[in-house]
Write an enzyme that holds these catalytic residues in place. Structure first.
Site, PDB file in Angstrom:
ATOM      1  N   LYS A 191     -78.295  37.573  85.763  1.00 16.34           N
ATOM      2  CA  LYS A 191     -78.865  36.253  86.005  1.00 16.34           C
ATOM      3  C   LYS A 191     -77.727  35.243  86.084  1.00 16.34           C
ATOM      4  O   LYS A 191     -77.143  34.848  85.083  1.00 16.34           O
ATOM      5  CB  LYS A 191     -79.838  35.808  84.917  1.00 16.34           C
ATOM      6  CG  LYS A 191     -80.632  34.591  85.411  1.00 16.34           C
ATOM      7  CD  LYS A 191     -81.134  33.666  84.342  1.00 16.34           C
ATOM      8  CE  LYS A 191     -80.141  32.697  83.811  1.00 16.34           C
ATOM      9  NZ  LYS A 191     -79.680  31.656  84.758  1.00 16.34           N
ATOM     10  N   GLU A 267     -69.614  35.478  74.829  1.00 14.88           N
ATOM     11  CA  GLU A 267     -68.323  34.825  75.096  1.00 14.88           C
ATOM     12  C   GLU A 267     -68.651  33.378  75.353  1.00 14.88           C
ATOM     13  O   GLU A 267     -69.278  33.046  76.352  1.00 14.88           O
ATOM     14  CB  GLU A 267     -67.654  35.443  76.302  1.00 14.88           C
ATOM     15  CG  GLU A 267     -67.145  36.816  75.973  1.00 14.88           C
ATOM     16  CD  GLU A 267     -66.418  37.403  77.132  1.00 14.88           C
ATOM     17  OE1 GLU A 267     -65.480  36.748  77.613  1.00 14.88           O
ATOM     18  OE2 GLU A 267     -66.808  38.478  77.559  1.00 14.88           O
ATOM     19  N   CYS A 302     -63.540  27.605  80.152  1.00 13.26           N
ATOM     20  CA  CYS A 302     -63.860  27.776  78.730  1.00 13.26           C
ATOM     21  C   CYS A 302     -62.602  27.742  77.882  1.00 13.26           C
ATOM     22  O   CYS A 302     -62.621  27.279  76.753  1.00 13.26           O
ATOM     23  CB  CYS A 302     -64.614  29.075  78.519  1.00 13.26           C
ATOM     24  SG  CYS A 302     -63.815  30.455  79.297  1.00 13.26           S
ATOM     25  N   GLU A 400     -66.360  20.374  72.887  1.00 15.11           N
ATOM     26  CA  GLU A 400     -65.997  20.894  74.201  1.00 15.11           C
ATOM     27  C   GLU A 400     -66.562  19.948  75.255  1.00 15.11           C
ATOM     28  O   GLU A 400     -67.781  19.840  75.409  1.00 15.11           O
ATOM     29  CB  GLU A 400     -66.571  22.294  74.377  1.00 15.11           C
ATOM     30  CG  GLU A 400     -66.198  22.886  75.709  1.00 15.11           C
ATOM     31  CD  GLU A 400     -66.683  24.307  75.877  1.00 15.11           C
ATOM     32  OE1 GLU A 400     -67.854  24.577  75.584  1.00 15.11           O
ATOM     33  OE2 GLU A 400     -65.871  25.139  76.316  1.00 15.11           O
TER      34      GLU A 400
END
Ligand code: NAD
Ligand code: MN
Length: 498
Positions: A191, A267, A302, A400
């Site tokens: 997905k 992750e 990331c 973040e």
């Protein structure tokens, strides 16, 4: 392709026939509900394609197709050398369609087409090739049991592996999961992120053309709360490989506990520190890579080096160099080879970045960028932005942001730098700049992260594992270690007359 002009890329973009249907059991199909959602180009706001909006019903079909394929062995029991040949053909097909693959990601999520054509799309081909080349060279074990007993310890595929992936490197994140999972003999249900589903759908078509059998590689585009959750809770999914935010990574662990205890490999996010010591001899190289580490891919990485810790004696000199680099990294049309940065993935992400920037102008010292801009009156673009004198507890240094926003913090001692670098819920990556070898090794040892890059940023290759510690998750992509996620150890014990 590298000599294409802006006009060339635009002409080629206009000719693409987007695949918007789901890919299930070897065929493009509409969602069971018949519903679609728009795939949008964030550089222009234009709708690229209507994409099948898959939900639990489509996930059921895809998982069932994957299970049938797994059980009848059309892929799972194919000789490794034959699986290798198929995946090598897929790598070749990605290379043959490099231009289209690059354009799909650039148009769908705003990255520079030249980066997509030189990094993302060739990377995808390389990773499929790399895992293809591994699989007929992996030997299993015979346990030291003694005569009369022969105990085989093998790594066997798990069954149906689901992959739920983010939008920042759409083709490569799909590839990191699918290449290793397929090489190991699993069926895959992928997905992709709703912001950028188009390259995954084309990848599935190329996989079929390469000879991946029906049902072995399925793509179900859709939203997280529907298609993503259905995969997480599915009783027929054996393993869920996830890359995305920490909040959703945690949710997948819960889904597993609520359903069939499927293996979950998260992750997740990062807030990677980049530590520059005064004894780093090449401050220009440090500045180049610090800028690359936060502005590459619009900072939507990331492992982006979003926290810059600089020894006080060289801080002003380094910040000055960074300001010049920020000014030279202006955003523009992602299809224009002259642009230095592309568009932010969508309106929501752009607004989120701008909220951090606006709050930061009160708490820290804005020295570069800070504005949202439009190109030709359109799109989601944010200037490369640098804040100096950021407090360690400021959201600029904690959260973040996932955008082109760098936070600079001065330090006085090595111990202080290490302590601040480790003072984060995340632990994905870190960089260290010094020409003192002992210091490099000492600091690298103390950083609680998955990858430490010394005198570079974001070191990454097929040969080395990528993943984090702490709330950056514990999954590992790339390298042979990734195959461990997609296989189980199986013992077969044979008694014989000795
Ligand atoms: P996200 O977590 O919102 O979405 C990631 C995927 O999860 C998408 O496919 C989405 O549809 C799905 N999802 C969302 N909500 C869901 C739910 N309730 N149930 C099931 N699935 C759901 O993340 P994003 O905003 O798309 O991506 C950015 C994040 O990804 C950042 O935090 C970034 O650090 C992280 N990221 C991590 C890595 C890594 O390897 N560690 C790599 C790239 C991106
Ligand atoms: Mn899009």
């Amino acid at each position: 392709m590298l000599d294409y002009t802006h006009k060339d890329w635009k002409a080629r973009a206009a000719r693409i026939a987007f695949r918007g249907q789901a890919f299930v059991d070897g065929k493009f199909v509409d969602a069971v509900s018949g519903r679609t959602f728009d795939s949008i180009n964030p550089a222009t706001g234009e709708v690229l394609a209507a994409v099948a909006e898959c939900d639990a019903a489509d996930v059921d079909r895809a998982v069932a197709a994957g299970r049938r394929a797994f059980e009848d062995g059309r892929w799972s029991r194919m000789a490794p050398g034959d699986r290798k040949a198929v995946l090598l053909r897929l790598a070749a097909l990605i290379r043959a369609n490099l231009e289209e693959m690059a354009l799909l990601d650039s148009l769908d999520m705003g990255k520079l087409v030249t980066d997509a054509a030189t990094i993302d799309a060739p990377g995808s081909a390389h990773f499929f090739q790399w895992y293809a080349e591994c699989i007929d060279k992996l030997y299993d074990e015979v346990a030291p049991t003694g005569p009369g007993d022969l105990a085989l310890v093998r790594r066997v595929p798990l069954g149906v592996v689901a992959a739920v992936t983010p939008w920042n490197f759409p083709l490569d994140m799909a590839t990191w999961k699918a290449s290793a999972a397929l090489a190991a003999g699993n069926s895959v249900v992928l997905k992709p992120a709703e912001q950028s589903p188009l390259s995954a759908l084309r990848l599935a078509e190329l996989a079929a053309e390469a000879g991946v059998p029906d049902g072995v590689f399925n793509v179900v585009p859709g939203f997280g709360a529907t298609a993503g959750q259905a995969l997480g809770l599915h009783m027929g999914v054996d393993c869920l490989a996830f890359t995305g935010s920490t909040a959703i990574g945690k949710r997948f662990m819960q889904y597993s506990g609520q359903s069939n205890l499927k293996q979950v490999w998260p992750e997740t996010g990062g807030k990677s520190p980049n530590i520059v010591f005064a004894d780093c001899e090449d401050l220009d190289a440090a500045a180049d890579m610090a800028a690359f580490g936060i502005f590459f891919n619009q900072g939507e990485v990331c492992s982006a080096n979003s926290r810059l810790y600089v020894e006080r004696s060289v801080k002003d000199a380094l910040v000055e160099k960074l300001i010049a680099r920020a000014q030279a990294t202006q955003p523009g049309d992602p299809l224009d080879p002259a642009s230095r940065m592309g568009a932010i993935v969508d309106e929501k992400q752009t607004e989120g970045i701008m909220r951090f920037v606006e709050a930061g102008t009160i708490t820290a010292n804005l020295v570069a960028g800070g504005k949202r801009i439009r190109i030709d009156g359109k799109g989601c673009f944010v200037q490369p932005t640098i804040f100096d004198d950021v407090g360690q507890d400021d959201p600029l240094a904690r959260d973040e942001i996932f955008g082109p926003v760098l936070s600079v913090i001065a330090f006085d001692t090595e111990a202080e730098a290490v302590a601040m670098a480790n003072d984060s819920i995340y632990g994905l990556a870190a960089s260290v700049w010094t020409d003192n070898l002992s210091r490099a090794c000492r600091v690298a040892d103390k950083l609680h992260v998955g990858t430490v890059s010394v005198n570079t940023v974001d070191a990454l290759s097929a040969q080395t594992p990528f993943g984090g510690m702490k709330q950056s998750g514990f999954g590992r992509d790339l390298s042979m270690h990734s195959l461990e996620k997609y296989t189980a150890l199986k013992t077969t014990w044979i008694k014989y007359r000795s």
